[in-house]
Design an enzyme around this catalytic site. Structure first.
Site, PDB file in Angstrom:
ATOM      1  N   SER A   1      38.261  36.829  26.400  1.00 35.28           N
ATOM      2  CA  SER A   1      39.379  37.664  27.333  1.00 35.28           C
ATOM      3  C   SER A   1      40.728  37.319  26.528  1.00 35.28           C
ATOM      4  CB  SER A   1      39.594  37.683  28.746  1.00 35.28           C
ATOM      5  OG  SER A   1      39.672  36.385  29.184  1.00 35.28           O
TER       6      SER A   1
ATOM      7  N   HIS B   1      44.830  33.383  32.326  1.00 36.29           N
ATOM      8  CA  HIS B   1      45.091  34.082  30.749  1.00 36.29           C
ATOM      9  C   HIS B   1      46.697  33.880  30.850  1.00 36.29           C
ATOM     10  CE1 HIS B   1      41.819  36.500  32.182  1.00 36.29           C
ATOM     11  NE2 HIS B   1      41.438  36.171  31.242  1.00 36.29           N
TER      12      HIS B   1
ATOM     13  N   ASP C   1      47.982  35.437  34.918  1.00 36.40           N
ATOM     14  CA  ASP C   1      47.022  35.543  36.136  1.00 36.40           C
ATOM     15  C   ASP C   1      46.470  34.228  36.743  1.00 36.40           C
ATOM     16  OD1 ASP C   1      45.291  35.373  34.288  1.00 36.40           O
ATOM     17  OD2 ASP C   1      44.649  37.319  34.331  1.00 36.40           O
TER      18      ASP C   1
END
Length: 381
Positions: free
Chosen positions: A39, A345, A342
């Site tokens: 991610s 990340h 968040d």
């Protein structure tokens, strides 16, 4: 000629296919970027995969800063791979699951998927663990083979490989997170390191065999500074929750990340010796992020670098039951003041800093002309 001079010569030779005469001397002539990872690099594959398409990055406020909409990127805006592509003057690579034809992939491909692991399901099953998503580096390598064959049917595949930048990683964060979610100790997680590094080596070797001449391999981030893990270990306590008094990060987790990076660099040194015609570069994500944590105000961030911009509540503004984008959560007023987006990340501002640090660290004197221009293009200080 000393070892450092020999290294510069080897790097210059490796980059000849991607360098041409420019107004200021040498100018990068990359045609695109091929990237692999999780991610931290995924630019849209997660939106097209059944297991992840309804994940947090599919909802606002993800993407609010730059794209003004969710794009599958786990950030408020651009990722490190986006900034590097922009610095090189090439398009953002097409998410693999969004492309269909050779033309879609001619200027680069992104194989990264949010939640992906370096290791396959068999490794985790043998340890009683279950990955978050059914995608590993093996799957991404298969996707690369598909694209490689497709390009060969239409374009000059050899030229595309030689003129592209390959970014292999970051990968491994989710392998460790899967372990911790399954109550694996940090000591046990350390035994994962050689397996993860071996998986990275396999993919790097594969792209070199396919004709890659420039490969950038990002290292592990400082795991002990992640708000998600800080919140987890603060709740559970135990030896793994021993905090560094200066940074506030968890020592044992950062030690794991440093062990990972030492093993990764050792492997990369071996690959450089085995493939002297290829530039095998390292991106120090750990150093870039740790620098922001240690001196946030120096780089324009607020003085609480371990708090997430978007989240629920608690010391780190992180709550796994109220993850960013869920009901009852909200993003901060100015994400550019935060390192973490968040709790897992990074913000676009932090990603820009990391991209700038990566470009600066991989800029031999011969290539300063194009690198300086590229760094200015993405707003590096």
């Amino acid at each position: 000629m000393g070892p450092f001079s020999l290294l510069l010569v080897a790097l210059a030779v490796a980059l000849l296919p991607v360098i041409g005469a420019g107004a200021g001397g040498h100018e990068a002539r990359y045609s695109g970027v091929f990237s692999f990872g999780d991610s931290l690099t995924d630019t849209g594959n997660s939106l097209r995969l059944a297991a992840t398409r309804a994940g947090p990055s599919s909802r606002p406020p993800y993407g609010e800063t730059f794209f003004r909409r969710p794009t599958g990127r786990a950030s408020d805006g651009r990722l490190v791979v986006d900034f590097i592509a922009e610095a090189l003057g090439v398009p953002h690579p097409t998410p693999y699951l969004a492309g269909k034809s050779a033309e879609d992939f001619r200027r680069g491909v992104n194989f990264a998927v949010g939640g992906a692991t370096a290791l396959g399901p068999d490794f985790f099953e043998s340890r009683g663990l279950e990955p978050f998503v059914p995608v590993s580096f093996t799957n991404q390598a298969t996707w690369f083979k598909n694209v490689f064959q497709l390009l060969g049917s239409v374009h000059n595949r050899t030229r595309i490989m030689a003129r592209s930048l390959f970014i292999v990683g970051e990968i491994g964060v989710n392998d460790y997170l899967v372990a911790f979610a399954g109550n694996t100790t940090v000591r046990e997680a350390r035994t994962f390191v050689p397996h993860i590094v071996g998986a990275v080596r396999s993919v790097v070797t594969e792209v070199i065999a396919a004709g890659a001449r420039t490969v950038l391999v990002p290292g592990m981030i400082p795991l002990g500074c992640e708000p998600q893990l800080l919140a987890l270990y603060d709740q559970s306590g135990g030896a793994a929750g021993d905090h560094d008094p200066e940074s506030g990060c968890i020592r044992a987790l950062n030690d794991l990340a440093e062990l990972h990076n030492r093993a990764l660099n050792g492997m990369l040194r071996e690959l450089r010796r085995a493939h002297p015609g290829t530039a095998v570069l390292y991106a120090d994500l750990y150093g870039a992020v740790a620098g922001l944590i240690a001196s946030p105000r120096k780089y324009g961030f607020r003085g609480e670098p371990l708090a997430a911009c978007c989240g629920g509540s608690g010391a780190y503004n992180f709550n796994m039951t109220a993850f960013c984008g869920a009901a009852g959560t909200a993003a901060c007023a100015d994400p550019s003041e935060y390192v973490s987006w968040d709790g897992v990340h990074f913000t676009e501002a932090a990603n820009r800093h990391t991209a700038c640090a990566t470009l600066k660290a991989n800029s031999p004197a011969l290539l300063d002309s194009w690198t300086a221009e590229g760094r200015r293009r993405i707003g590096c200080a």
